[in-house]
Motif scaffolding. Sequence first.
Motif, mmCIF file in Angstrom:
data_model
loop_
_atom_site.group_PDB
_atom_site.id
_atom_site.type_symbol
_atom_site.label_atom_id
_atom_site.label_comp_id
_atom_site.label_asym_id
_atom_site.label_seq_id
_atom_site.Cartn_x
_atom_site.Cartn_y
_atom_site.Cartn_z
ATOM 1 N N VAL A 77 5.907 5.983 -4.689
ATOM 2 C CA VAL A 77 6.409 7.019 -3.971
ATOM 3 C C VAL A 77 8.023 7.082 -3.970
ATOM 4 O O VAL A 77 8.463 6.096 -3.814
ATOM 5 N N HIS A 119 3.339 6.095 2.383
ATOM 6 C CA HIS A 119 3.570 7.674 2.084
ATOM 7 C C HIS A 119 3.130 8.141 3.107
ATOM 8 O O HIS A 119 3.992 9.049 3.945
ATOM 9 N N GLU A 120 1.786 8.252 3.720
ATOM 10 C CA GLU A 120 1.334 9.037 4.699
ATOM 11 C C GLU A 120 2.133 8.755 6.233
ATOM 12 O O GLU A 120 2.477 9.693 6.625
ATOM 13 N N PRO A 156 5.255 12.373 -4.644
ATOM 14 C CA PRO A 156 4.322 11.671 -3.932
ATOM 15 C C PRO A 156 3.648 10.694 -4.815
ATOM 16 O O PRO A 156 3.898 10.348 -5.988
ATOM 17 N N PRO A 157 2.881 9.738 -4.002
ATOM 18 C CA PRO A 157 2.353 8.783 -4.838
ATOM 19 C C PRO A 157 1.889 9.046 -6.253
ATOM 20 O O PRO A 157 0.968 9.982 -6.214
ATOM 21 N N THR A 158 2.107 8.233 -7.177
ATOM 22 C CA THR A 158 2.034 8.497 -8.607
ATOM 23 C C THR A 158 1.622 7.396 -9.328
ATOM 24 O O THR A 158 2.469 6.559 -9.251
ATOM 25 N N THR A 159 0.684 7.216 -10.128
ATOM 26 C CA THR A 159 0.730 6.064 -11.006
ATOM 27 C C THR A 159 1.372 6.141 -12.258
ATOM 28 O O THR A 159 1.290 6.947 -13.193
ATOM 29 N N ASP A 173 0.960 -1.231 0.033
ATOM 30 C CA ASP A 173 0.061 -0.042 0.238
ATOM 31 C C ASP A 173 0.924 1.297 -0.040
ATOM 32 O O ASP A 173 1.303 1.746 0.953
ATOM 33 N N VAL A 174 1.169 1.638 -1.181
ATOM 34 C CA VAL A 174 1.926 2.804 -1.311
ATOM 35 C C VAL A 174 1.319 4.232 -0.730
ATOM 36 O O VAL A 174 2.316 4.847 0.156
ATOM 37 N N ASP A 175 0.355 4.484 -0.763
ATOM 38 C CA ASP A 175 -0.559 5.465 -0.236
ATOM 39 C C ASP A 175 -0.264 5.477 1.302
ATOM 40 O O ASP A 175 -0.040 6.434 2.028
ATOM 41 N N TYR A 187 7.016 0.964 -4.409
ATOM 42 C CA TYR A 187 6.096 0.872 -5.345
ATOM 43 C C TYR A 187 5.070 -0.428 -5.282
ATOM 44 O O TYR A 187 5.303 -1.317 -4.497
ATOM 45 N N ARG A 207 2.317 2.131 -9.290
ATOM 46 C CA ARG A 207 1.960 3.172 -8.277
ATOM 47 C C ARG A 207 3.209 3.418 -7.167
ATOM 48 O O ARG A 207 3.739 2.349 -6.642
#
Length: 123
Positions: A107, A83-84, A96-99, A78-80, A120, A105
């Motif tokens: 970071v 990241h958080e 930041p998280p990008t696809t 879980d990249v998001d 990723y 996806r």
Amino acid sequence: MRPHFTGTSLITDDVPALAAFYARVLDAEVEGEVPFARVTVRGAVLSFFSTRGMESMVPGSTAAAASGSFTVEFRVTDVDARHERLAAQGVEILKPPTTQPWGRRSVWLRDPDGNIVNLYQEV
């Protein structure tokens, strides 16, 4: 027998700081201490060796070395969420998280030595 990649070693002036950073990012434990430590994740070992130790073994070997000229990649679930959590801990986020168009996806982070870390997940 064909070669089997088992890991890489980052040469650093601060083994404890770099090892602690990767242990935090990867939810792993640090094994060892100066001049050599490692963090084991599924599939490979990321180790850390002191610049002084490397130079004692092979004088002049780090003269042309530079941090930040490569990317270390790790697949996560879980990249998001990662990241958080890492942003809240003050980890430097480069991207930041990008696809990406190729189905990842990701970071991008910067470690304490300036190396780029790509976390990723496949999407």
